[in-house]
Design a protein around this motif. Structure first.
Motif, mmCIF file in Angstrom:
data_model
loop_
_atom_site.group_PDB
_atom_site.id
_atom_site.type_symbol
_atom_site.label_atom_id
_atom_site.label_comp_id
_atom_site.label_asym_id
_atom_site.label_seq_id
_atom_site.Cartn_x
_atom_site.Cartn_y
_atom_site.Cartn_z
ATOM 1 N N PHE A 1 43.327 66.257 15.028
ATOM 2 C CA PHE A 1 43.054 67.597 14.719
ATOM 3 C C PHE A 1 44.020 68.343 15.835
ATOM 4 O O PHE A 1 43.175 68.685 16.793
ATOM 5 C CB PHE A 1 41.570 67.748 14.767
ATOM 6 N N CYS B 1 46.694 74.145 13.025
ATOM 7 C CA CYS B 1 46.240 75.273 12.515
ATOM 8 C C CYS B 1 47.507 75.895 11.860
ATOM 9 O O CYS B 1 48.630 76.130 12.766
ATOM 10 C CB CYS B 1 45.287 75.944 13.391
ATOM 11 N N LEU C 1 39.757 75.175 14.040
ATOM 12 C CA LEU C 1 40.369 73.614 13.319
ATOM 13 C C LEU C 1 40.820 72.738 14.374
ATOM 14 O O LEU C 1 40.771 71.543 13.964
ATOM 15 C CB LEU C 1 41.502 74.090 12.311
ATOM 16 N N LEU D 1 35.585 65.332 5.743
ATOM 17 C CA LEU D 1 36.499 65.085 7.068
ATOM 18 C C LEU D 1 37.578 64.199 6.775
ATOM 19 O O LEU D 1 38.718 64.382 7.259
ATOM 20 C CB LEU D 1 35.411 64.734 8.190
ATOM 21 N N TYR E 1 40.337 65.606 4.470
ATOM 22 C CA TYR E 1 40.887 66.636 4.995
ATOM 23 C C TYR E 1 41.857 66.110 6.044
ATOM 24 O O TYR E 1 43.180 66.528 6.104
ATOM 25 C CB TYR E 1 39.997 67.580 5.897
ATOM 26 N N SER E 2 41.641 65.122 6.972
ATOM 27 C CA SER E 2 42.609 64.637 7.992
ATOM 28 C C SER E 2 43.520 63.591 7.376
ATOM 29 O O SER E 2 44.550 63.348 7.938
ATOM 30 C CB SER E 2 41.665 63.980 8.924
ATOM 31 N N HIS F 1 48.353 68.307 4.194
ATOM 32 C CA HIS F 1 48.114 68.692 5.407
ATOM 33 C C HIS F 1 48.629 67.888 6.640
ATOM 34 O O HIS F 1 49.056 68.370 7.630
ATOM 35 C CB HIS F 1 46.973 69.416 5.733
ATOM 36 N N THR G 1 41.585 77.644 7.413
ATOM 37 C CA THR G 1 40.170 77.330 7.314
ATOM 38 C C THR G 1 39.942 77.525 5.923
ATOM 39 O O THR G 1 39.169 76.640 5.447
ATOM 40 C CB THR G 1 39.540 78.444 7.735
ATOM 41 N N ASP H 1 41.894 75.981 3.646
ATOM 42 C CA ASP H 1 42.232 74.765 3.224
ATOM 43 C C ASP H 1 41.094 73.791 3.287
ATOM 44 O O ASP H 1 40.784 73.038 2.409
ATOM 45 C CB ASP H 1 43.598 74.218 3.685
ATOM 46 N N PHE H 2 40.509 73.863 4.507
ATOM 47 C CA PHE H 2 39.358 73.099 4.916
ATOM 48 C C PHE H 2 38.192 73.443 3.669
ATOM 49 O O PHE H 2 37.461 72.436 3.391
ATOM 50 C CB PHE H 2 39.041 73.072 6.234
ATOM 51 N N GLN H 3 37.813 74.752 3.639
ATOM 52 C CA GLN H 3 36.843 74.895 2.779
ATOM 53 C C GLN H 3 37.039 74.361 1.427
ATOM 54 O O GLN H 3 35.764 73.891 0.879
ATOM 55 C CB GLN H 3 36.528 76.488 2.799
ATOM 56 N N CYS I 1 36.245 70.829 1.243
ATOM 57 C CA CYS I 1 34.599 70.742 1.229
ATOM 58 C C CYS I 1 34.025 70.918 0.034
ATOM 59 O O CYS I 1 33.046 70.237 -0.318
ATOM 60 C CB CYS I 1 33.984 71.416 2.429
#
Length: 420
Positions: free
Chosen positions: A103, A109, A117, A194, A197-198, A203, A210, A212-214, A217
């Motif tokens: 991260f 970010c 992030l 998580l 996302y990672s 990405h 933010t 993108d992460f939302q 989720c």
């Protein structure tokens, strides 16, 4: 980044599933022994982070650290800068900078607005490793240091100056937001999000926001999380709960929860699932979860034993303050905040009131109660559906009150706050 010194090199090898890579540490001669001890567990950290975040992103290269004679750390890709590699640094700085390989170095970010992030994720990774190494109670204790109750917004708006970006809020509140998100989503969905996302090809070795992460989720959980991100990422502060309870006949238990942060000019409402611990007179207890989505909300539980104590959010899944207010009324009629609109609320005592369900113009009575249920004022008004009118409550002291409007069919009640 260039670091120059008469370094001693510690050379190890990390063996992962189907690959191996060098581990290289450059340390001051005087710190060699401390660094050898402090870096012993780095392979375990890589193993653990790989299991929850996905494979180490730079496995075809290496990982290492270089000692630098200053206070902090920088997550240079594949070789972090740290001020010390001794054991006392291990549970925070070394773990933090290693987490940045996922991260910040793998996923960066998109703009400095989203800097949490990077830093919030790396800080939260420290707590996760505590949980892995020492258990959930250690995780809970570690999270206490990240409780951030000062003002300001996690999503940075002033980003032309790094001293307005790299502030405690993006580390501490950023970590606590992830902790709260875990409480909202549950472990299965949270850790799946998580990992997604990672490891996302959209990405990885690139950038993310933010939003993108939302979106990830929400896709994983199937929930709309706008309410969570809006109040914790794009707004400030936290809920302040007051609560009271009582046992009624036929094994009925009632609990009222009131949010009071609006007395300080903060947002009226934080919508959150809230754990409630009920302690019974027979020495047993029960942990329940309720959805708290109104400024004042009452919950009724049937077939309960006699309750002697209540704890709101006993496991600290929410950044909050909570206290019992024995003057808070419990057991009133159901509160309806939809068809009785009062604004501005909080206000200075002069309110605009709008009654939504009224079908014609008529004389009505509004009653004002304090939090203990004591009737303070009765005000007659001529009200028309949809048409706002002024209600003057400047004779009352600053504080929280309830405004009640009653028809033959229904009772509407809403909390109001008069500020100083």
């Amino acid at each position: 980044m260039v670091a120059i010194s008469n370094y001693r090199k510690i050379q190890n090898t990390y063996v992962g599933p189907g690959y191996s890579m060098p581990l290289e540490y450059y340390v001051f001669d005087s710190h060699l022994t401390y660094a050898q001890q402090g870096t012993n567990d780095i392979p375990d950290v890589i193993d653990y982070f790989s299991s929850i975040f996905g494979e180490y992103p730079f496995k075809d290269e290496k990982y290492g650290m270089t000692q630098l004679g200053y206070y902090g750390g920088i997550e240079n890709q594949t070789n972090s800068i740290v001020n010390n590699m001794g054991l006392y640094s291990f549970n925070d700085l070394l773990v933090h900078e290693l987490a940045h390989q996922w991260f910040a170095d793998n996923i960066t970010c998109q703009t400095w607005n989203d800097a949490w992030l990077n830093e919030g994720f790396a800080s939260y990774a420290e707590a996760l490793y505590q949980e892995h190494a020492k258990g959930f109670p250690s995780y809970q204790l570690y999270m206490k240091q990240f409780e951030y109750k000062s003002g300001d917004i996690l999503y940075r708006h002033v980003v032309d100056d790094p001293f307005n970006v790299f502030l405690p809020i993006i580390y501490n509140k950023g970590a606590y937001v992830l902790h709260m998100l875990r409480g909202v989503m549950g472990d299965t969905d949270f850790f799946a999000a998580l990992h997604t996302y990672s490891t996302s090809s959209d990405h990885a070795y690139g950038h993310a926001t933010t939003l993108d992460f939302q979106n990830i989720c929400e896709n994983v959980s199937g929930e709309n999380l706008d309410y969570f991100f809006n109040q914790w990422i794009y707004d400030e502060y936290y809920p302040e709960y007051e609560y009271n309870f009582k046992n009624e006949a036929n094994n009925v238990f009632k609990l009222s929860i009131l949010q009071t942060q609006n007395k300080k000019g903060r947002r009226d409402l934080f919508t959150m699932p809230v754990e409630v611990k009920l302690e019974f007179v027979d020495g047993t207890d029960s942990l329940l979860k309720v959805m708290n989505g109104h400024v004042l909300q009452e919950y009724t539980f049937n077939n309960t034993k006699l309750v002697q104590n209540v704890t709101i959010d006993p496991n600290n899944w929410i950044l909050k303050e909570a206290r019992r207010n024995q003057k808070l009324v419990v057991g009133l009629d159901e509160i309806n905040q939809i068809d009785l609109k009062v604004y501005p609320n909080p206000g200075n005592g002069l309110f605009k009131v709008q009654v939504g369900n009224q079908s014609r113009s008529e004389k009505v009575e509004f009653k004002v109660y304090d939090v203990s249920g004591k009737l303070l004022l009765v005000i007659a008004k001529s009200a028309t559906s949809g048409a706002p009118f002024e209600l003057d409550l400047t004779s009352l002291k600053p504080g929280m009150y309830f405004l009640k409007y009653e028809t033959d069919e229904e009772i509407y009640k809403t909390p109001i706050t008069i500020c100083e």
